[in-house]
Design a protein around this motif. Structure first.
Motif, PDB file in Angstrom:
ATOM      1  N   THR A   1       0.812  -1.222   0.000  1.00 48.39           N
ATOM      2  CA  THR A   1       0.000   0.000   0.000  1.00 48.39           C
ATOM      3  C   THR A   1       0.842   1.266   0.000  1.00 48.39           C
ATOM      4  O   THR A   1       0.313   2.352   0.172  1.00 48.39           O
ATOM      5  CB  THR A   1      -0.927   0.032   1.235  1.00 48.39           C
ATOM      6  OG1 THR A   1      -0.125   0.076   2.412  1.00 48.39           O
ATOM      7  CG2 THR A   1      -1.835  -1.171   1.250  1.00 48.39           C
ATOM      8  N   TRP A   2       2.164   1.150  -0.190  1.00 48.90           N
ATOM      9  CA  TRP A   2       3.014   2.338  -0.172  1.00 48.90           C
ATOM     10  C   TRP A   2       3.719   2.531  -1.513  1.00 48.90           C
ATOM     11  O   TRP A   2       4.111   1.565  -2.171  1.00 48.90           O
ATOM     12  CB  TRP A   2       4.081   2.242   0.930  1.00 48.90           C
ATOM     13  CG  TRP A   2       3.502   2.148   2.295  1.00 48.90           C
ATOM     14  CD1 TRP A   2       2.918   3.142   3.014  1.00 48.90           C
ATOM     15  CD2 TRP A   2       3.435   0.979   3.107  1.00 48.90           C
ATOM     16  NE1 TRP A   2       2.491   2.678   4.227  1.00 48.90           N
ATOM     17  CE2 TRP A   2       2.802   1.345   4.319  1.00 48.90           C
ATOM     18  CE3 TRP A   2       3.864  -0.329   2.953  1.00 48.90           C
ATOM     19  CZ2 TRP A   2       2.573   0.450   5.345  1.00 48.90           C
ATOM     20  CZ3 TRP A   2       3.633  -1.229   3.979  1.00 48.90           C
ATOM     21  CH2 TRP A   2       2.996  -0.837   5.153  1.00 48.90           C
ATOM     22  N   ALA A   3       3.904   3.779  -1.878  1.00 48.29           N
ATOM     23  CA  ALA A   3       4.731   4.133  -3.026  1.00 48.29           C
ATOM     24  C   ALA A   3       5.887   4.987  -2.509  1.00 48.29           C
ATOM     25  O   ALA A   3       5.761   5.683  -1.492  1.00 48.29           O
ATOM     26  CB  ALA A   3       3.927   4.899  -4.057  1.00 48.29           C
ATOM     27  N   PHE A   4       7.041   4.935  -3.216  1.00 43.75           N
ATOM     28  CA  PHE A   4       8.225   5.661  -2.784  1.00 43.75           C
ATOM     29  C   PHE A   4       8.615   6.637  -3.896  1.00 43.75           C
ATOM     30  O   PHE A   4       8.909   6.230  -5.019  1.00 43.75           O
ATOM     31  CB  PHE A   4       9.357   4.698  -2.456  1.00 43.75           C
ATOM     32  CG  PHE A   4       8.961   3.708  -1.400  1.00 43.75           C
ATOM     33  CD1 PHE A   4       9.069   4.027  -0.065  1.00 43.75           C
ATOM     34  CD2 PHE A   4       8.431   2.474  -1.753  1.00 43.75           C
ATOM     35  CE1 PHE A   4       8.670   3.127   0.916  1.00 43.75           C
ATOM     36  CE2 PHE A   4       8.023   1.578  -0.789  1.00 43.75           C
ATOM     37  CZ  PHE A   4       8.147   1.905   0.547  1.00 43.75           C
ATOM     38  N   LEU A   5       8.563   7.924  -3.585  1.00 42.68           N
ATOM     39  CA  LEU A   5       8.817   8.977  -4.553  1.00 42.68           C
ATOM     40  C   LEU A   5      10.200   9.567  -4.297  1.00 42.68           C
ATOM     41  O   LEU A   5      10.632   9.693  -3.145  1.00 42.68           O
ATOM     42  CB  LEU A   5       7.751  10.070  -4.434  1.00 42.68           C
ATOM     43  CG  LEU A   5       6.294   9.589  -4.371  1.00 42.68           C
ATOM     44  CD1 LEU A   5       5.365  10.785  -4.262  1.00 42.68           C
ATOM     45  CD2 LEU A   5       5.946   8.734  -5.573  1.00 42.68           C
ATOM     46  N   ASP A   6      10.890   9.923  -5.352  1.00 37.40           N
ATOM     47  CA  ASP A   6      12.259  10.414  -5.246  1.00 37.40           C
ATOM     48  C   ASP A   6      12.272  11.865  -4.782  1.00 37.40           C
ATOM     49  O   ASP A   6      11.908  12.772  -5.531  1.00 37.40           O
ATOM     50  CB  ASP A   6      12.951  10.277  -6.609  1.00 37.40           C
ATOM     51  CG  ASP A   6      14.431  10.643  -6.519  1.00 37.40           C
ATOM     52  OD1 ASP A   6      14.918  10.853  -5.396  1.00 37.40           O
ATOM     53  OD2 ASP A   6      15.073  10.712  -7.577  1.00 37.40           O
ATOM     54  N   LYS A   7      12.693  12.063  -3.556  1.00 40.57           N
ATOM     55  CA  LYS A   7      12.750  13.430  -3.023  1.00 40.57           C
ATOM     56  C   LYS A   7      13.857  14.232  -3.677  1.00 40.57           C
ATOM     57  O   LYS A   7      13.720  15.432  -3.932  1.00 40.57           O
ATOM     58  CB  LYS A   7      12.947  13.398  -1.513  1.00 40.57           C
ATOM     59  CG  LYS A   7      12.991  14.804  -0.915  1.00 40.57           C
ATOM     60  CD  LYS A   7      13.958  14.844   0.252  1.00 40.57           C
ATOM     61  CE  LYS A   7      13.985  16.254   0.788  1.00 40.57           C
ATOM     62  NZ  LYS A   7      15.201  16.970   0.389  1.00 40.57           N
TER      63      LYS A   7
ATOM     64  N   VAL B   1       7.420   8.975   1.303  1.00 45.17           N
ATOM     65  CA  VAL B   1       6.531   7.814   1.417  1.00 45.17           C
ATOM     66  C   VAL B   1       5.112   8.283   1.127  1.00 45.17           C
ATOM     67  O   VAL B   1       4.609   9.206   1.757  1.00 45.17           O
ATOM     68  CB  VAL B   1       6.598   7.197   2.832  1.00 45.17           C
ATOM     69  CG1 VAL B   1       5.709   5.960   2.908  1.00 45.17           C
ATOM     70  CG2 VAL B   1       8.029   6.831   3.175  1.00 45.17           C
ATOM     71  N   PHE B   2       4.486   7.632   0.179  1.00 49.39           N
ATOM     72  CA  PHE B   2       3.127   7.998  -0.257  1.00 49.39           C
ATOM     73  C   PHE B   2       2.217   6.800   0.015  1.00 49.39           C
ATOM     74  O   PHE B   2       2.396   5.725  -0.568  1.00 49.39           O
ATOM     75  CB  PHE B   2       3.166   8.341  -1.754  1.00 49.39           C
ATOM     76  CG  PHE B   2       1.816   8.639  -2.357  1.00 49.39           C
ATOM     77  CD1 PHE B   2       0.985   9.597  -1.805  1.00 49.39           C
ATOM     78  CD2 PHE B   2       1.390   7.965  -3.485  1.00 49.39           C
ATOM     79  CE1 PHE B   2      -0.247   9.883  -2.371  1.00 49.39           C
ATOM     80  CE2 PHE B   2       0.159   8.236  -4.065  1.00 49.39           C
ATOM     81  CZ  PHE B   2      -0.655   9.204  -3.496  1.00 49.39           C
ATOM     82  N   ASP B   3       1.244   6.958   0.950  1.00 50.25           N
ATOM     83  CA  ASP B   3       0.348   5.861   1.321  1.00 50.25           C
ATOM     84  C   ASP B   3      -0.795   5.777   0.298  1.00 50.25           C
ATOM     85  O   ASP B   3      -1.721   6.592   0.314  1.00 50.25           O
ATOM     86  CB  ASP B   3      -0.213   6.097   2.726  1.00 50.25           C
ATOM     87  CG  ASP B   3      -0.878   4.850   3.301  1.00 50.25           C
ATOM     88  OD1 ASP B   3      -1.709   4.254   2.591  1.00 50.25           O
ATOM     89  OD2 ASP B   3      -0.576   4.484   4.441  1.00 50.25           O
TER      90      ASP B   3
ATOM     91  N   PHE C   1       1.385  11.354   3.594  1.00 54.13           N
ATOM     92  CA  PHE C   1       2.766  11.518   3.170  1.00 54.13           C
ATOM     93  C   PHE C   1       3.692  11.402   4.373  1.00 54.13           C
ATOM     94  O   PHE C   1       3.351  11.795   5.481  1.00 54.13           O
ATOM     95  CB  PHE C   1       2.967  12.886   2.506  1.00 54.13           C
ATOM     96  CG  PHE C   1       2.213  13.059   1.223  1.00 54.13           C
ATOM     97  CD1 PHE C   1       2.727  12.602   0.029  1.00 54.13           C
ATOM     98  CD2 PHE C   1       0.967  13.669   1.230  1.00 54.13           C
ATOM     99  CE1 PHE C   1       2.016  12.759  -1.158  1.00 54.13           C
ATOM    100  CE2 PHE C   1       0.250  13.830   0.062  1.00 54.13           C
ATOM    101  CZ  PHE C   1       0.774  13.371  -1.142  1.00 54.13           C
ATOM    102  N   GLY C   2       4.859  10.875   4.112  1.00 55.51           N
ATOM    103  CA  GLY C   2       5.883  10.801   5.131  1.00 55.51           C
ATOM    104  C   GLY C   2       7.243  10.895   4.484  1.00 55.51           C
ATOM    105  O   GLY C   2       7.366  10.933   3.257  1.00 55.51           O
TER     106      GLY C   2
END
Length: 603
Positions: free
Chosen positions: A408-414, A437-439, A587-588
């Motif tokens: 259930t999580w996606a990881f976006l490049d900060k 971290v995008f839920d 978001f985290g």
């Protein structure tokens, strides 16, 4: 200063008599203890105007009738040691004295041992007992309670209305009818018969009597869909019916637990049942069951709660194992048997080597999902730092860089976004290196929630006629709740009408309504209508939307990169995209220090 006797009685009555339903509970249990095979209850005005309970039990003689309204006068125990062999429902001798202190009570009774042709009558009003008089009565007892709480206006002011009181009474009598399947019970509210449960055949077994009673109360189809359970070991016995996973509810309304025919609430026994259901149910679902547990009197303490709703049990470990195994066996899964050692804390074997971290496993697949294990990701994002008031998220930086996703999580490049971020859009203490971290699950819920709130705001939702109308059936007290909220339920997008006793037919559904689990959704909406009808309209819409969201079918876990971008874009169009409907962060941020902390932990 000592309080007057009548004041003491009125105060003490509050511990036993909470509402009209508690009056009926005490009187019906007295009738059961008297060996009755038929009990008739007649209620007028929600029980505040009058309650009548008649039975065909052993009745009372003149001498016992003289002591009926004396506090703690009882024929069920003589000493404290008698509690170890208690088989009756009552034992304190408080009920009639408590009721007589706050109402007008008239008793007519005739003992089956009496040789006289007529019985006797006694009356108590506000704690004042009148002289006993002769009265026409066949063997048994009739008790009439009038003007409940007439002399304690403060208590009356906090009582519910007649309709809500009737519902509580129907709910109680349903429990009592299931608790005593060999006793016929009839309930009449005003002039309407709500429950008619005939007594089982005298020579029928306990499980046969319970089966007949379940069919009477819940209907043939509901009973046939349940799983029969019987298990006996020594002086302990367990019988009943279990609802399958398809009959699970979002509340505990379908649970009926009885210990030695006494309706009780026992978190310990309930836990054994829940654990036995295991993965058949999701964490938000509650099983349905009707279970009778028979235990030796000396293994339980029923003198815990003023209304005897709770009990204490001995030898919990053995009892847990037995109930767990019985439910497991009923489901055909007896392969896992718990032993008593399962409940003891086991010492760590220092000779064992620590397990190799799962994310070092060899794999030909180099994708994010295969390289990173569920344990490592869960550890990393256990406490992600919330990203609040980040207005950069409202802007569209495309292409959105999705490094990977897991469940259930996606990881976006900060780092890819960081070059275009300027304070105060991003907190100064957040390092440049890291992941956003995008839920996905919470984001979906937020989008669906806002859609539901918007649809509920419309004066008239577009409805679709069902090709095959759906029939839903409820217990008597639940049907009354739904009937009182029909207009509200229609406004929420479900067009339905009464269809036979305690049943309704659903003919149209609004565009915002998920067609799954309609029976439970309708009941939840009716309950919300009663509880939330006085709150502000916007808050009510939000509460109803959250309720409807909870009843929706489980969402698919995970999403493709394209889906993640679409969800992200849709979320950013909302006025408040940062938190889920329940307040969880969407978001985290995971920084370098988080990874260092993770790798420093022993695995």
């Amino acid at each position: 200063m000592c309080l007057p006797e009548h004041t003491i009685n009125q105060i003490a009555a509050g511990e036993v008599i909470e509402n009209p339903a508690s009056v009926i509970k005490e009187l019906v249990e007295n009738s059961v203890d008297a060996g009755s095979s038929q009990i008739t209850i007649h209620v007028i005005g929600g029980g505040f105007r009058s309650i009548s309970v008649s039975d065909n039990g052993c009745g009372m003689g003149k001498e016992n009738l003289k002591r009926a309204f004396i506090r703690h006068a009882t024929s069920k125990i003589a000493t404290l040691s008698d509690m170890d062999h208690l088989s009756s429902m009552g034992f304190r001798g408080e009920a009639l004295a408590s009721i007589g202190a706050i109402a007008k009570v008239t008793i007519k009774a005739k003992s089956k041992f009496s040789k006289e042709s007529e019985g006797y009558s006694s009356q108590c009003c506000g704690g004042v007992v009148s002289e006993i008089q002769a009265a026409a009565r066949s063997t048994g007892t009739s008790i009439l309670v009038e003007n409940l709480f007439y002399n304690v206006p403060a208590r009356r002011a906090f009582q519910k209305g007649a309709v809500a009181s009737n519902r509580e009474i129907i709910k109680l009598v349903t429990k009592l009818a299931l608790a005593h399947p060999k006793v016929g019970m009839k309930l009449i509210c005003d002039s309407t018969q709500k429950i008619d449960a005939p007594a089982a055949v005298s020579n029928s077994s306990e499980i046969e009597a319970l089966s007949q009673r379940v069919e009477t109360i819940m209907g043939y189809e509901e009973k046939e869909a349940m799983i029969k359970l019987t298990m006996e070991r020594g002086d302990k016995r367990l019988i009943g019916f279990l609802g399958g996973p398809s009959s699970a509810r979002t509340t505990r309304a379908g649970q009926f637990l009885f210990v030695n025919h006494r309706p009780v609430f026992s978190p310990f026994i309930s836990k054994a049942i829940y654990d036995a259901f295991g993965t058949r149910l999701s964490t938000k679902e509650h099983p349905s069951f009707i279970l009778h547990v028979h235990l030796p009197p000396q293994t339980q303490d029923v003198n815990v709660h003023p209304q005897k709703k709770e009990i204490r049990l001995k030898d919990k470990s053995s009892l847990y194992t037995w109930i767990f195994r019985a439910v497991e066996t009923a489901f055909g899964r007896a392969e896992k048997v718990f032993s008593s050692s399962s409940f003891e804390e086991q010492a760590w074997d220092c000779s064992r080597q620590p397990p190799v971290p799962a994310f070092f496993k060899k794999s030909q697949d180099t994708s994010w999902e295969s390289v990173v294990s569920s344990q490592s990701v869960a550890a990393v994002i256990e406490n992600p730092k919330p990203v609040e008031n980040s207005s950069f998220l409202k802007e569209e930086y495309w292409p959105l860089v999705v490094l990977g996703s897991f469940k259930t999580w996606a990881f976006l490049d900060k780092k890819a976004l960081n070059g275009r971020l300027k304070p105060p859009y991003w907190s100064k203490d957040v390092p440049e290196q890291g992941l956003i971290v995008f839920d996905i699950k919470r984001a979906r819920q937020k989008i669906e929630f806002e859609k539901l709130v918007e649809n509920l705001q419309l004066s008239s939702q577009a409805k679709q006629v069902l090709l095959v109308p759906k029939t839903v059936k409820y217990l008597a007290h639940e049907a009354l709740l739904v009937e009182n909220a029909l207009e509200f339920i229609r406004d929420m997008g479900i067009s339905m009408r009464p269809f036979g006793p305690d049943s309704f037919i659903i003919e149209e559904l609004g565009s915002a309504i998920d067609g799954n689990n309609l029976q439970d959704l309708v009941l939840s909406l009716a309950d919300a209508f009663e509880r939330e009808s006085n709150i502000e309209e916007k808050k009510q819409r939000e509460k109803i939307a959250l309720l409807m969201l909870r009843h929706r079918k489980g969402q698919v876990i995970g999403a493709s990169d394209v889906e993640i971008r679409y969800i992200f874009r849709s979320l950013m169009q909302l006025s408040s995209p940062y938190y889920s409907p329940k307040g969880g962060a969407i978001f985290g941020f995971i920084g370098e220090s988080d990874f260092e902390s993770l790798l420093s932990k022993p695995h």
